[in-house]
Design a protein around this motif. Sequence first.
Motif, mmCIF file in Angstrom:
data_model
loop_
_atom_site.group_PDB
_atom_site.id
_atom_site.type_symbol
_atom_site.label_atom_id
_atom_site.label_comp_id
_atom_site.label_asym_id
_atom_site.label_seq_id
_atom_site.Cartn_x
_atom_site.Cartn_y
_atom_site.Cartn_z
ATOM 1 N N LYS A 9 3.872 38.117 15.516
ATOM 2 C CA LYS A 9 5.128 38.870 15.662
ATOM 3 C C LYS A 9 5.797 38.563 17.001
ATOM 4 N N GLU A 10 4.993 38.342 18.024
ATOM 5 C CA GLU A 10 5.531 37.993 19.346
ATOM 6 C C GLU A 10 6.205 36.620 19.312
ATOM 7 N N ILE A 11 5.573 35.657 18.649
ATOM 8 C CA ILE A 11 6.183 34.327 18.512
ATOM 9 C C ILE A 11 7.524 34.459 17.794
ATOM 10 N N LYS A 12 7.548 35.219 16.730
ATOM 11 C CA LYS A 12 8.792 35.423 15.975
ATOM 12 C C LYS A 12 9.869 36.056 16.856
ATOM 13 N N ARG A 13 9.482 37.057 17.595
ATOM 14 C CA ARG A 13 10.431 37.782 18.443
ATOM 15 C C ARG A 13 10.970 36.897 19.577
ATOM 16 N N ASN A 14 10.148 35.967 20.063
ATOM 17 C CA ASN A 14 10.520 35.173 21.236
ATOM 18 C C ASN A 14 11.185 33.838 20.919
ATOM 19 N N THR A 15 11.487 33.580 19.654
ATOM 20 C CA THR A 15 12.124 32.311 19.324
ATOM 21 C C THR A 15 13.541 32.538 18.799
ATOM 22 N N GLU A 16 14.368 31.549 19.032
ATOM 23 C CA GLU A 16 15.718 31.541 18.458
ATOM 24 C C GLU A 16 15.744 30.684 17.192
ATOM 25 N N ASN A 17 14.677 29.948 16.941
ATOM 26 C CA ASN A 17 14.606 29.011 15.835
ATOM 27 C C ASN A 17 14.448 29.768 14.513
ATOM 28 N N LYS A 18 15.431 29.636 13.627
ATOM 29 C CA LYS A 18 15.424 30.369 12.357
ATOM 30 C C LYS A 18 14.261 29.947 11.465
ATOM 31 N N LEU A 19 13.910 28.680 11.496
ATOM 32 C CA LEU A 19 12.806 28.199 10.677
ATOM 33 C C LEU A 19 11.473 28.762 11.174
ATOM 34 N N THR A 20 11.290 28.797 12.471
ATOM 35 C CA THR A 20 10.077 29.392 13.031
ATOM 36 C C THR A 20 9.979 30.859 12.640
ATOM 37 N N LYS A 21 11.093 31.574 12.699
ATOM 38 C CA LYS A 21 11.098 32.976 12.283
ATOM 39 C C LYS A 21 10.685 33.113 10.820
ATOM 40 N N ARG A 22 11.195 32.221 9.957
ATOM 41 C CA ARG A 22 10.871 32.296 8.522
ATOM 42 C C ARG A 22 9.404 31.994 8.270
ATOM 43 N N VAL A 23 8.853 31.013 8.972
ATOM 44 C CA VAL A 23 7.448 30.677 8.791
ATOM 45 C C VAL A 23 6.557 31.792 9.353
ATOM 46 N N THR A 122 6.344 23.208 10.921
ATOM 47 C CA THR A 122 6.547 24.439 11.697
ATOM 48 C C THR A 122 5.285 25.288 11.682
ATOM 49 N N LEU A 123 4.631 25.388 10.536
ATOM 50 C CA LEU A 123 3.377 26.138 10.457
ATOM 51 C C LEU A 123 2.330 25.514 11.384
ATOM 52 N N LYS A 124 2.270 24.192 11.394
ATOM 53 C CA LYS A 124 1.335 23.489 12.283
ATOM 54 C C LYS A 124 1.658 23.792 13.748
ATOM 55 N N ASN A 125 2.936 23.730 14.106
ATOM 56 C CA ASN A 125 3.333 23.986 15.493
ATOM 57 C C ASN A 125 3.005 25.407 15.929
ATOM 58 N N ILE A 126 3.159 26.353 15.017
ATOM 59 C CA ILE A 126 2.778 27.731 15.336
ATOM 60 C C ILE A 126 1.259 27.806 15.495
ATOM 61 N N GLY A 127 0.536 27.218 14.567
ATOM 62 C CA GLY A 127 -0.923 27.261 14.595
ATOM 63 C C GLY A 127 -1.529 26.637 15.831
ATOM 64 N N LEU A 128 -0.896 25.605 16.352
ATOM 65 C CA LEU A 128 -1.431 24.929 17.534
ATOM 66 C C LEU A 128 -1.418 25.812 18.783
ATOM 67 N N GLN A 129 -0.757 26.948 18.708
ATOM 68 C CA GLN A 129 -0.720 27.867 19.839
ATOM 69 C C GLN A 129 -1.968 28.747 19.932
ATOM 70 N N PHE A 130 -2.859 28.642 18.937
ATOM 71 C CA PHE A 130 -4.028 29.514 18.874
ATOM 72 C C PHE A 130 -5.318 28.722 19.038
ATOM 73 N N GLU A 131 -6.205 29.235 19.906
ATOM 74 C CA GLU A 131 -7.473 28.561 20.179
ATOM 75 C C GLU A 131 -8.281 28.354 18.907
ATOM 76 N N SER A 132 -8.301 29.352 18.042
ATOM 77 C CA SER A 132 -9.153 29.281 16.847
ATOM 78 C C SER A 132 -8.697 28.215 15.860
ATOM 79 N N LEU A 133 -7.497 27.681 16.046
ATOM 80 C CA LEU A 133 -6.984 26.657 15.143
ATOM 81 C C LEU A 133 -6.942 25.268 15.757
ATOM 82 N N GLU A 134 -7.224 25.156 17.043
ATOM 83 C CA GLU A 134 -7.111 23.861 17.733
ATOM 84 C C GLU A 134 -7.926 22.762 17.071
#
Length: 137
Positions: A9-23, A122-134
């Motif tokens: 939810k924080e990633i969604k709130r902190n982005t202006e990218n509409k596609l990132t918000k949708r993913v 976009t899903l990959k780019n979001i996932g790369l922000q998390f240690e458990s998915l690296e």
Amino acid sequence: MKLTLKSIKEIKRNTENKLTKRVCDYVIDEWNDYDDKKHIFTDVLYHGCQSGMVGFLIWYSDTTAFYKKYREEINTLLYDLQSSTGLYGMKDLFGKKWDEEDPLAIEDYNQNLLAWFGFEETLKNIGLQFESLEDCI
């Protein structure tokens, strides 16, 4: 970063990218269906949208609408991929899947392919922000 609903939810709130918000909305919608939350990401990224896992990206009518809505964001992802790989031909990036007779993605087939690409990337780019998915992506 730890993979939590709050962090998505924080990633969604902190982005202006509409596609990132949708993913992010997709991840949030799927959250309660998974015991191991990393599988929200890995299931799609291992099997692709073509598997039908992303219910709103199955039919051409849906994927072409998705492509048209997020075309600008998808084009940016495509440019970034081309720059990072040095592959500038669509056939080089998408192989036999790319219809060379439709280089501008005017027809449904290539728009469908680009919609899936945009969602997955976009899903990959979001996932790369998390240690458990690296190690999974």
